[in-house]
Design a protein around this motif. Structure first.
Motif, PDB file in Angstrom:
ATOM      1  N   LEU A  71      89.764  -4.764   3.778  1.00 15.06           N
ATOM      2  CA  LEU A  71      90.024  -3.718   2.797  1.00 15.06           C
ATOM      3  C   LEU A  71      90.278  -2.378   3.488  1.00 15.06           C
ATOM      4  N   CYS A  72      89.488  -2.075   4.492  1.00 14.83           N
ATOM      5  CA  CYS A  72      89.638  -0.829   5.246  1.00 14.83           C
ATOM      6  C   CYS A  72      90.966  -0.799   6.006  1.00 14.83           C
ATOM      7  N   GLY A  81      93.725  -2.612   5.376  1.00  9.81           N
ATOM      8  CA  GLY A  81      94.830  -2.577   4.415  1.00  9.81           C
ATOM      9  C   GLY A  81      95.044  -1.188   3.830  1.00  9.81           C
ATOM     10  N   THR A  82      93.957  -0.529   3.479  1.00  8.71           N
ATOM     11  CA  THR A  82      94.036   0.814   2.913  1.00  8.71           C
ATOM     12  C   THR A  82      94.571   1.814   3.945  1.00  8.71           C
ATOM     13  N   SER A  83      94.193   1.637   5.198  1.00  3.54           N
ATOM     14  CA  SER A  83      94.655   2.544   6.256  1.00  3.54           C
ATOM     15  C   SER A  83      96.136   2.374   6.562  1.00  3.54           C
ATOM     16  N   TYR A  94      98.587   1.769   4.398  1.00 13.29           N
ATOM     17  CA  TYR A  94      99.467   2.350   3.380  1.00 13.29           C
ATOM     18  C   TYR A  94     100.039   3.713   3.769  1.00 13.29           C
ATOM     19  N   ALA A 124     100.156  -5.014   4.539  1.00 12.28           N
ATOM     20  CA  ALA A 124      99.073  -4.123   4.089  1.00 12.28           C
ATOM     21  C   ALA A 124      98.618  -4.512   2.682  1.00 12.28           C
ATOM     22  N   HIS A 161      94.960  -5.871   2.051  1.00 13.24           N
ATOM     23  CA  HIS A 161      94.157  -5.098   1.103  1.00 13.24           C
ATOM     24  C   HIS A 161      93.612  -6.002  -0.001  1.00 13.24           C
ATOM     25  N   LYS A 215      89.771  -7.093  -1.273  1.00 17.40           N
ATOM     26  CA  LYS A 215      89.569  -6.300  -2.494  1.00 17.40           C
ATOM     27  C   LYS A 215      88.196  -6.513  -3.123  1.00 17.40           C
TER      28      LYS A 215
END
Length: 191
Positions: free
Chosen positions: A8-9, A11-13, A15, A64, A68, A72
């Motif tokens: 999650l971290c 994937g979020t980074s 974007y 990503a 993510h 999730k």
């Protein structure tokens, strides 16, 4: 840290890094903030390879999204999802590597510009000494105005962005391997 939370971290980074790559590549098509250079095909060759748009943008944005979504729920407890995240992260590595190489070549070769009053070309290409070390040579480019600073700034941003994407996707490949082989962490309720 749980493999799902790590995904999650990561994937979020990815974007914002993908968005930055896309924006930088689009901006490179308009040196001097003018469309006439793009219309007349008077832009740096490496810009046409679209490393930031395709490599650091689309080929990182798709992984990503999957990475993510894999993390999730915090910890996904899904070995197949983690295995797929390895494959998607590998696509992200390939895209980031492509963007990195194109940006590096854009920095090494220098901008396409008008020099010697009438000649269009890449005056810094195939030189013994790098133009990046000698700022006094940047005045060689007459048109577009400040094209050297423009290209150096944007290609440097693409270089750093793609290096971060490469690192994050490689981390996700390792994280996905642990999640696939060892299972993802899942809090067990009372028996």
């Amino acid at each position: 840290m749980c493999t799902g939370k790590c995904a999650l971290c990561v994937g979020t980074s990815l974007y914002p890094l993908a968005v930055i790559s896309i924006i930088c590549n689009i901006m490179l098509f308009f040196p001097g903030w003018d469309v006439k250079y793009a219309r007349n095909q008077q832009i740096t060759e490496e810009v046409k390879y679209m490393g930031g748009l395709v490599g650091g943008g689309i080929l990182v944005l798709i992984p990503a999204l999957h990475i993510h979504l894999t993390g999730k729920q915090g910890c996904c407890a899904n070995r197949c999802g983690m295995f797929l995240s390895i494959l998607f992260a590998a696509v992200g590595v390939a895209g980031a590597l492509y963007s990195f190489i194109v940006a590096l070549m854009g920095l090494i070769n220098g901008p396409y510009c008008k020099h010697f009053l009438i000649i269009w070309g890449t005056p810094f290409k195939d030189r013994e000494e790098s133009y990046l070390k000698d700022r006094s040579t940047w005045g060689t480019c007459i048109e577009p105005k400040n094209v050297v600073e423009f290209n150096v700034g944007l290609f440097s941003t693409l270089l750093v962005t793609s290096a971060l994407q490469l690192i994050l996707c490689a981390i996700q490949m390792i994280n996905g391997l642990f999640g696939c082989l060892c299972g993802t962490c899942k809090e067990k309720g009372p028996l």
